[in-house]
Design a protein around this motif. Structure first.
Motif, PDB file in Angstrom:
ATOM      1  N   PHE A 192       0.867  -1.179   0.000  1.00  0.00           N
ATOM      2  CA  PHE A 192       0.000   0.000   0.000  1.00  0.00           C
ATOM      3  C   PHE A 192       0.903   1.229   0.000  1.00  0.00           C
ATOM      4  O   PHE A 192       1.918   1.258   0.673  1.00  0.00           O
ATOM      5  N   LYS A 193       0.515   2.230  -0.780  1.00  0.00           N
ATOM      6  CA  LYS A 193       1.264   3.492  -0.878  1.00  0.00           C
ATOM      7  C   LYS A 193       2.705   3.259  -1.308  1.00  0.00           C
ATOM      8  O   LYS A 193       3.639   3.805  -0.752  1.00  0.00           O
ATOM      9  N   ARG A 194       2.887   2.407  -2.316  1.00  0.00           N
ATOM     10  CA  ARG A 194       4.242   2.176  -2.815  1.00  0.00           C
ATOM     11  C   ARG A 194       4.744   3.457  -3.484  1.00  0.00           C
ATOM     12  O   ARG A 194       3.964   4.267  -4.005  1.00  0.00           O
ATOM     13  N   SER A 195       6.055   3.630  -3.506  1.00  0.00           N
ATOM     14  CA  SER A 195       6.659   4.819  -4.114  1.00  0.00           C
ATOM     15  C   SER A 195       7.078   4.508  -5.554  1.00  0.00           C
ATOM     16  O   SER A 195       7.098   3.346  -5.965  1.00  0.00           O
ATOM     17  N   ARG A 196       7.459   5.551  -6.272  1.00  0.00           N
ATOM     18  CA  ARG A 196       7.958   5.339  -7.643  1.00  0.00           C
ATOM     19  C   ARG A 196       9.236   4.499  -7.611  1.00  0.00           C
ATOM     20  O   ARG A 196       9.469   3.672  -8.493  1.00  0.00           O
ATOM     21  N   GLU A 197      10.066   4.711  -6.572  1.00  0.00           N
ATOM     22  CA  GLU A 197      11.293   3.912  -6.430  1.00  0.00           C
ATOM     23  C   GLU A 197      10.956   2.426  -6.284  1.00  0.00           C
ATOM     24  O   GLU A 197      11.620   1.563  -6.862  1.00  0.00           O
ATOM     25  N   ASP A 198       9.911   2.126  -5.500  1.00  0.00           N
ATOM     26  CA  ASP A 198       9.464   0.736  -5.335  1.00  0.00           C
ATOM     27  C   ASP A 198       9.064   0.152  -6.692  1.00  0.00           C
ATOM     28  O   ASP A 198       9.386  -0.998  -7.015  1.00  0.00           O
ATOM     29  N   GLU A 199       8.343   0.968  -7.481  1.00  0.00           N
ATOM     30  CA  GLU A 199       7.871   0.502  -8.793  1.00  0.00           C
ATOM     31  C   GLU A 199       9.034   0.247  -9.747  1.00  0.00           C
ATOM     32  O   GLU A 199       9.059  -0.752 -10.470  1.00  0.00           O
ATOM     33  N   LEU A 200      10.019   1.152  -9.737  1.00  0.00           N
ATOM     34  CA  LEU A 200      11.187   0.987 -10.613  1.00  0.00           C
ATOM     35  C   LEU A 200      12.002  -0.240 -10.214  1.00  0.00           C
ATOM     36  O   LEU A 200      12.472  -0.995 -11.073  1.00  0.00           O
ATOM     37  N   ALA A 201      12.140  -0.460  -8.904  1.00  0.00           N
ATOM     38  CA  ALA A 201      12.888  -1.629  -8.415  1.00  0.00           C
ATOM     39  C   ALA A 201      12.168  -2.916  -8.807  1.00  0.00           C
ATOM     40  O   ALA A 201      12.803  -3.897  -9.234  1.00  0.00           O
ATOM     41  N   ALA A 202      10.842  -2.918  -8.697  1.00  0.00           N
ATOM     42  CA  ALA A 202      10.052  -4.101  -9.063  1.00  0.00           C
ATOM     43  C   ALA A 202      10.163  -4.368 -10.562  1.00  0.00           C
ATOM     44  O   ALA A 202      10.271  -5.527 -10.997  1.00  0.00           O
ATOM     45  N   ASP A 203      10.155  -3.309 -11.354  1.00  0.00           N
ATOM     46  CA  ASP A 203      10.238  -3.475 -12.809  1.00  0.00           C
ATOM     47  C   ASP A 203      11.605  -4.021 -13.223  1.00  0.00           C
ATOM     48  O   ASP A 203      11.697  -4.909 -14.078  1.00  0.00           O
ATOM     49  N   ARG A 204      12.665  -3.504 -12.586  1.00  0.00           N
ATOM     50  CA  ARG A 204      14.022  -4.012 -12.860  1.00  0.00           C
ATOM     51  C   ARG A 204      14.112  -5.494 -12.506  1.00  0.00           C
ATOM     52  O   ARG A 204      14.639  -6.307 -13.268  1.00  0.00           O
ATOM     53  N   ALA A 205      13.584  -5.833 -11.320  1.00  0.00           N
ATOM     54  CA  ALA A 205      13.623  -7.228 -10.870  1.00  0.00           C
ATOM     55  C   ALA A 205      12.846  -8.122 -11.830  1.00  0.00           C
ATOM     56  O   ALA A 205      13.293  -9.227 -12.172  1.00  0.00           O
ATOM     57  N   ALA A 206      11.691  -7.645 -12.303  1.00  0.00           N
ATOM     58  CA  ALA A 206      10.863  -8.432 -13.220  1.00  0.00           C
ATOM     59  C   ALA A 206      11.615  -8.704 -14.524  1.00  0.00           C
ATOM     60  O   ALA A 206      11.574  -9.821 -15.057  1.00  0.00           O
ATOM     61  N   LYS A 207      12.329  -7.695 -15.020  1.00  0.00           N
ATOM     62  CA  LYS A 207      13.076  -7.875 -16.283  1.00  0.00           C
ATOM     63  C   LYS A 207      14.213  -8.892 -16.108  1.00  0.00           C
ATOM     64  O   LYS A 207      14.356  -9.825 -16.898  1.00  0.00           O
ATOM     65  N   GLU A 208      14.986  -8.720 -15.040  1.00  0.00           N
ATOM     66  CA  GLU A 208      16.108  -9.640 -14.797  1.00  0.00           C
ATOM     67  C   GLU A 208      15.610 -11.066 -14.541  1.00  0.00           C
ATOM     68  O   GLU A 208      16.172 -12.045 -15.047  1.00  0.00           O
ATOM     69  N   PHE A 209      14.548 -11.156 -13.752  1.00  0.00           N
ATOM     70  CA  PHE A 209      13.928 -12.446 -13.408  1.00  0.00           C
ATOM     71  C   PHE A 209      13.460 -13.143 -14.695  1.00  0.00           C
ATOM     72  O   PHE A 209      13.760 -14.313 -14.940  1.00  0.00           O
ATOM     73  N   ALA A 210      12.724 -12.405 -15.539  1.00  0.00           N
ATOM     74  CA  ALA A 210      12.179 -12.968 -16.782  1.00  0.00           C
ATOM     75  C   ALA A 210      13.300 -13.387 -17.733  1.00  0.00           C
ATOM     76  O   ALA A 210      13.243 -14.464 -18.349  1.00  0.00           O
ATOM     77  N   ASP A 211      14.339 -12.554 -17.850  1.00  0.00           N
ATOM     78  CA  ASP A 211      15.470 -12.897 -18.731  1.00  0.00           C
ATOM     79  C   ASP A 211      16.137 -14.184 -18.256  1.00  0.00           C
ATOM     80  O   ASP A 211      16.500 -15.049 -19.065  1.00  0.00           O
ATOM     81  N   TYR A 212      16.300 -14.304 -16.945  1.00  0.00           N
ATOM     82  CA  TYR A 212      16.933 -15.514 -16.391  1.00  0.00           C
ATOM     83  C   TYR A 212      16.071 -16.745 -16.667  1.00  0.00           C
ATOM     84  O   TYR A 212      16.570 -17.769 -17.143  1.00  0.00           O
ATOM     85  N   VAL A 213      14.770 -16.637 -16.371  1.00  0.00           N
ATOM     86  CA  VAL A 213      13.864 -17.783 -16.580  1.00  0.00           C
ATOM     87  C   VAL A 213      13.846 -18.172 -18.056  1.00  0.00           C
ATOM     88  O   VAL A 213      13.856 -19.359 -18.400  1.00  0.00           O
ATOM     89  N   ARG A 214      13.886 -17.173 -18.947  1.00  0.00           N
ATOM     90  CA  ARG A 214      13.887 -17.455 -20.390  1.00  0.00           C
ATOM     91  C   ARG A 214      15.114 -18.299 -20.763  1.00  0.00           C
ATOM     92  O   ARG A 214      15.020 -19.218 -21.580  1.00  0.00           O
TER      93      ARG A 214
END
Length: 415
Positions: A192-214
């Motif tokens: 709740f009430k996540r910040s833009r920094e939280d969103e950017l960190a989550a997006d970076r993690a999602a990209k790295e995570f997805a690239d690894y799984v691929r």
């Protein structure tokens, strides 16, 4: 008499609540606030969240199964029709990883994906992992037993669930620390009430995570192994195979859900048991008492507090009218404390024979990893107290500021 804390305002007549979810007095002990909701208005409009919330056990249980509500809405209406904003530009990778998540889709897509994955998680398959879980737990305790103290999350709770789910899926164990980092950043999107920094960190993690799984998917396509990822890649359902995007979403959700909540729950359970003043040896006397103890820690210290649904059609629940596209929230952890279902609900009573807890949800989105999480808890908790019979809290633990997840920052123990 329930006195109202400073951080909470309840207007029972209007059924509205004002509460800052990032206030430590709330997230540090949400159960006390949930008791006030039950006393004054179990169904309420939370002003800061701009949404209706349900805490009553019967309502939450029924809504989890109610097919007039779903996890998805854009399969039946456009953003324009519903007045929803466009997706955020800076969370494209996160949104892509979530697109085919079992947690976020509805039948028939959900049925197809869940059917392919379900077989690995049924109790009889999971039960075979028992010796591995026991061996790993013993090995970890061996490392710190002689020290007379440990920070249990990093030395024990973090390691067991991520190791077991990685083995099951077919991800190398040495990736465990990296998976934890990605996962912690990823779930920041649910705060709740996540910040833009939280969103950017989550997006970076999602990209790295997805690239690894691929990259792992490519390896398993070329050389299948006896693991869940190979099974998902090479098994068809009604003539269809999973696409790479579906495989990535499914693997990420299984890795995240397969350990994040269980890590919290191991910590929450140990804390609840130590603070109860009850003799741990009596709580884990045999399989039956162990199971009841584990279920009671899940009831009173649930790791995931909220599950949200979209109204798929106009519907009225508990006198509240919802239109198609309205979002509702179900507080699973509060439903577990409903005084209409549980006697003395804020007290840890392992010998309860009352309603089942709703910590794993219900309906088609019932937690697919529940058998694995339960097995891990039923093995590692008794083992920990058996190996370290003089276990004590070294200090008062702090709760993480990640509402609506519920877990500890750290858990310092001595013996």
């Amino acid at each position: 008499m329930n006195t109202m804390p400073d951080f909470l305002h309840i207007d029972a007549q209007q059924r509205s609540v004002s509460l800052d979810a990032r206030n430590p007095a709330f997230y540090g002990n949400p159960n006390a606030t949930y008791a006030l909701f039950h006393a004054h208005c179990p169904t309420f409009y939370w002003k800061e969240q701009k949404q209706w919330f349900f805490t009553g056990y019967d309502h939450v249980n029924a809504l989890l199964r109610d097919r007039r509500f779903g996890r998805q809405i854009l399969h039946i209406a456009t953003r324009e029709e519903l007045g929803l904003p466009e997706p955020l530009e800076h969370t494209q990778n996160f949104d892509a990883a979530e697109r085919h998540s079992l947690l976020e889709i509805e039948p028939s897509e959900h049925t197809r994906l869940r059917t392919l994955v379900n077989r690995a998680f049924v109790s009889r398959h999971v039960e075979k992992m028992k010796p591995e879980i026991e061996t790993l737990a013993h090995r970890l305790i061996d490392r710190f037993e002689k020290d007379g103290q440990t920070e249990l999350l990093s030395s024990f709770a973090d390691i067991i669930p991520v190791t077991m789910i990685a083995r099951m899926i077919g991800i190398p164990e040495e990736m465990g620390p990296q998976l934890l980092k990605w996962s912690h950043a990823y779930v920041g999107m649910y705060m709740f009430k996540r910040s833009r920094e939280d969103e950017l960190a989550a997006d970076r993690a999602a990209k790295e995570f997805a690239d690894y799984v691929r990259s792992v998917i490519a390896e398993r396509r070329a050389e299948p192994k006896d693991d869940l990822l190979s099974h998902m890649i090479h098994t068809e359902h009604k003539g269809q195979f999973l696409t790479d995007d579906e495989l990535i979403s499914t693997t990420i959700v299984l890795l995240n859900a397969g350990h994040e909540a269980t890590v919290h729950q191991i910590g929450n359970s140990v804390r609840v048991i130590l603070e109860s003043g009850l003799n741990p040896q009596s709580l884990f006397g045999d399989e039956k008492t162990t199971e009841r103890t584990v279920e009671e820690t899940l009831r009173i210290g649930a790791p995931v507090h909220i599950f949200q649904r979209w109204a798929l059609e106009p519907v009225e629940i508990d006198g509240v009218k919802f239109e198609r596209g309205d979002k509702v929230s179900l507080i699973l952890a509060a439903a577990n404390l409903d005084p209409l279902k549980f006697s003395d609900p804020l007290t840890f009573k392992p010998d309860r024979a009352e309603a089942p807890n709703l910590s794993f949800g219900a309906g088609i989105h019932f937690c697919i990893g529940a058998p694995l999480a339960r097995l891990e808890l039923n093995i590692v908790l008794p083992l920990l107290f058996q190996r370290l019979p003089h276990l004590k809290l070294a200090s008062q633990p702090n709760v993480k500021d990640v509402y609506h997840f519920h877990g500890l920052e750290r858990l310092d123990l001595t013996w």
